[in-house]
Design an enzyme around this catalytic site. Structure first.
Site, PDB file in Angstrom:
ATOM      1  CB  VAL A  64      -0.882   0.023   1.396  1.00  0.00           C
ATOM      2  CG1 VAL A  64      -2.013  -1.070   1.256  1.00  0.00           C
ATOM      3  CG2 VAL A  64      -0.348   0.100   2.404  1.00  0.00           C
ATOM      4  CG  ASN A  90      -7.610  -4.617   8.738  1.00  0.00           C
ATOM      5  OD1 ASN A  90      -7.661  -4.670   9.763  1.00  0.00           O
ATOM      6  ND2 ASN A  90      -6.703  -5.712   8.381  1.00  0.00           N
ATOM      7  CB  SER A 140      -5.700   1.531  17.485  1.00  0.00           C
ATOM      8  OG  SER A 140      -5.262   1.624  18.686  1.00  0.00           O
ATOM      9  CE1 TYR A 155      -1.273   1.130  14.987  1.00  0.00           C
ATOM     10  CE2 TYR A 155      -1.910   1.598  17.269  1.00  0.00           C
ATOM     11  CZ  TYR A 155      -2.006   0.878  16.042  1.00  0.00           C
ATOM     12  OH  TYR A 155      -3.121  -0.196  16.050  1.00  0.00           O
ATOM     13  CB  SER A 158      -0.945   6.833  12.171  1.00  0.00           C
ATOM     14  OG  SER A 158      -1.208   5.666  13.020  1.00  0.00           O
ATOM     15  CE  LYS A 159      -4.321   2.251  13.370  1.00  0.00           C
ATOM     16  NZ  LYS A 159      -4.823   1.567  12.174  1.00  0.00           N
TER      17      LYS A 159
HETATM   18  P1  NDP Z   1      -1.619  -8.161  11.535  1.00  0.00           P
HETATM   19  O1  NDP Z   1      -0.152  -7.652  11.805  1.00  0.00           O
HETATM   20  O2  NDP Z   1      -1.968  -9.383  11.542  1.00  0.00           O
HETATM   21  O3  NDP Z   1      -2.340  -7.536  10.158  1.00  0.00           O
HETATM   22  C1  NDP Z   1      -1.557  -6.298   9.521  1.00  0.00           C
HETATM   23  C2  NDP Z   1      -2.238  -6.780   8.126  1.00  0.00           C
HETATM   24  O4  NDP Z   1      -1.445  -5.374   7.301  1.00  0.00           O
HETATM   25  C3  NDP Z   1      -1.341  -7.870   7.454  1.00  0.00           C
HETATM   26  O5  NDP Z   1      -2.223  -8.537   6.487  1.00  0.00           O
HETATM   27  C4  NDP Z   1      -0.325  -7.179   6.677  1.00  0.00           C
HETATM   28  O6  NDP Z   1      -0.196  -7.958   5.453  1.00  0.00           O
HETATM   29  C5  NDP Z   1      -0.813  -5.924   6.245  1.00  0.00           C
HETATM   30  N1  NDP Z   1       0.117  -4.709   5.749  1.00  0.00           N
HETATM   31  C6  NDP Z   1       0.940  -4.241   6.465  1.00  0.00           C
HETATM   32  N2  NDP Z   1       1.943  -3.430   5.859  1.00  0.00           N
HETATM   33  C7  NDP Z   1       1.406  -3.579   4.668  1.00  0.00           C
HETATM   34  C8  NDP Z   1       1.764  -2.949   3.362  1.00  0.00           C
HETATM   35  N3  NDP Z   1       2.696  -1.957   3.254  1.00  0.00           N
HETATM   36  N4  NDP Z   1       1.027  -3.203   2.286  1.00  0.00           N
HETATM   37  C9  NDP Z   1      -0.052  -4.072   2.201  1.00  0.00           C
HETATM   38  N5  NDP Z   1      -0.402  -4.571   3.497  1.00  0.00           N
HETATM   39  C10 NDP Z   1       0.027  -4.171   4.574  1.00  0.00           C
HETATM   40  O7  NDP Z   1      -2.113  -7.115  12.576  1.00  0.00           O
HETATM   41  P2  NDP Z   1      -3.834  -7.098  12.917  1.00  0.00           P
HETATM   42  O8  NDP Z   1      -4.743  -7.978  12.412  1.00  0.00           O
HETATM   43  O9  NDP Z   1      -4.043  -6.778  14.469  1.00  0.00           O
HETATM   44  O10 NDP Z   1      -3.962  -5.455  12.689  1.00  0.00           O
HETATM   45  C11 NDP Z   1      -5.006  -4.842  11.626  1.00  0.00           C
HETATM   46  C12 NDP Z   1      -5.472  -3.628  11.866  1.00  0.00           C
HETATM   47  O11 NDP Z   1      -6.159  -3.581  13.258  1.00  0.00           O
HETATM   48  C13 NDP Z   1      -4.326  -2.510  11.987  1.00  0.00           C
HETATM   49  O12 NDP Z   1      -4.692  -1.245  11.304  1.00  0.00           O
HETATM   50  C14 NDP Z   1      -4.020  -2.156  13.470  1.00  0.00           C
HETATM   51  O13 NDP Z   1      -3.605  -1.059  13.667  1.00  0.00           O
HETATM   52  C15 NDP Z   1      -5.483  -2.476  14.000  1.00  0.00           C
HETATM   53  N6  NDP Z   1      -5.353  -2.823  15.431  1.00  0.00           N
HETATM   54  C16 NDP Z   1      -4.944  -3.795  15.863  1.00  0.00           C
HETATM   55  C17 NDP Z   1      -4.887  -4.117  17.281  1.00  0.00           C
HETATM   56  C18 NDP Z   1      -4.168  -5.342  17.888  1.00  0.00           C
HETATM   57  O14 NDP Z   1      -4.128  -5.449  18.985  1.00  0.00           O
HETATM   58  N7  NDP Z   1      -3.777  -6.397  17.163  1.00  0.00           N
HETATM   59  C19 NDP Z   1      -5.510  -3.255  18.351  1.00  0.00           C
HETATM   60  C20 NDP Z   1      -6.110  -2.092  17.468  1.00  0.00           C
HETATM   61  C21 NDP Z   1      -6.076  -1.773  16.430  1.00  0.00           C
HETATM   62  P3  NDP Z   1       1.187  -8.529   4.796  1.00  0.00           P
HETATM   63  O15 NDP Z   1       2.141  -8.901   5.874  1.00  0.00           O
HETATM   64  O16 NDP Z   1       0.728  -9.494   3.667  1.00  0.00           O
HETATM   65  O17 NDP Z   1       1.485  -7.297   4.151  1.00  0.00           O
END
Ligand code: NDP
Length: 268
Positions: A64, A90, A140, A155, A158-159
């Site tokens: 992205v 997401n 978040s 972070y 950003s949120k």
């Molecule tokens: P994960 O690390 O499991 O998921 C993050 C996702 O973002 C992965 O699928 C990763 O895919 C993708 N990603 C990261 N960088 C890029 C990039 N440059 N281009 C394309 N894809 C990218 O974490 P979560 O599922 O927990 O996070 C999802 C959302 O939830 C985020 O926005 C996070 O801030 C938010 N969140 C999470 C919390 C938590 O405690 N887990 C709490 C509050 C909010 P890939 O590696 O394939 O690129």
């Protein structure tokens, strides 16, 4: 809730909340576009989704942070399906660094968590106006608080930006019939903490601490978050826009949402 023939783009769909959201939409017969960098993981998620209702998701490997790859996501989706109904922003990362630690983590985190979402949304909006669609931004609870020990300054910033982006574009797009909401989870058990550089045991410590501190005595599961996301894009939520939904096992006033939205309207 039936999402038959609805085209849903989910960024960050290769793991965690994004993967769970894909599965929840698949259960409602949605047609999915799964975006991430890890193609192997995306294909695994796609297979799980296809097994639910037999609808094959479109997998798009994209970073992205590359503008041309964001344009490619939209082009490929339109070529395949001719429309877009729902966008789930997401994708998100974090990186440790406080105000004394330079600009590096700010640039990296803001690019992924804000800039990419701003650009992708702007590219998708013309199609959402046609379909009277909807957007959910995954924010978040840290948009409203700061944990000093973590030093996730960029972070949190950003949120907070993402929450206000949600409110502003909800207002901009309201007359076009496009709804925009954000959800604000507390700690969710995904690979997020490990992707931020914590070890597995350090991540476990964080979950334990949250579990102990949270009044409900548990941490949030990805599936719970995904169900809230699906609800917000459904017709059942047709009167909800510009709102932020906290899901964190903690007690927090929803009045914040109302005050924030009314201030945007007032300024306009
Ligand atoms: P994960 O690390 O499991 O998921 C993050 C996702 O973002 C992965 O699928 C990763 O895919 C993708 N990603 C990261 N960088 C890029 C990039 N440059 N281009 C394309 N894809 C990218 O974490 P979560 O599922 O927990 O996070 C999802 C959302 O939830 C985020 O926005 C996070 O801030 C938010 N969140 C999470 C919390 C938590 O405690 N887990 C709490 C509050 C909010 P890939 O590696 O394939 O690129």
């Amino acid at each position: 809730m039936d999402f038959h023939n609805k085209i849903v783009i989910i960024t960050g769909a290769s793991s965690g909340i994004g993967a769970a959201t894909a599965e929840s939409f698949a259960r409602k017969s949605a047609t999915l576009v799964l975006v991430g960098r890890n193609e192997e993981n995306l294909k695994k998620v796609a297979k799980i989704c296809q097994n639910v209702r037999g609808i094959q998701p479109l997998v798009i490997k994209a970073d992205v942070n590359a503008d041309d790859e964001l344009k490619y996501i939209v082009k490929k989706t339109i070529n395949a399906f001719g429309k877009i109904d729902i966008l789930i922003n997401n994708v998100g990362i974090t990186s440790a660094g406080g105000i004394r630690d330079g600009i590096q983590s700010y640039d990296k985190v803001m690019s992924t968590n804000v800039r990419s979402i701003y650009l992708l949304t702007s590219l998708v909006v013309p199609y959402l106006i046609t379909s009277k669609g909807s957007i959910v931004n995954v924010s978040s609870v840290l948009s409203r608080k700061y944990i000093r020990e973590f030093k996730w300054l960029a972070y949190s910033v950003s949120k907070a930006a993402l929450d206000h982006f949600t409110r502003c574009i909800a207002l901009e797009l309201s007359s076009d019939g496009v709804r925009v909401n954000s959800i604000n989870p507390g700690a969710v058990k995904t690979s997020f903490f490990e992707a931020s550089g914590l070890s597995e045991s350090e991540s476990e410590q964080v979950y334990k601490m949250c579990k102990k501190r949270n009044p409900l005595g548990k941490i949030v599961e990805s599936e719970e978050v995904s169900e809230l996301i699906v609800y917000l894009t459904s017709d059942s939520a047709r009167s909800i826009t510009g709102a932020s939904f906290v899901i964190d096992n903690v007690i927090l006033s929803t009045a914040i949402k109302v005050v924030a939205l009314s201030s945007v309207i007032f300024i306009q």
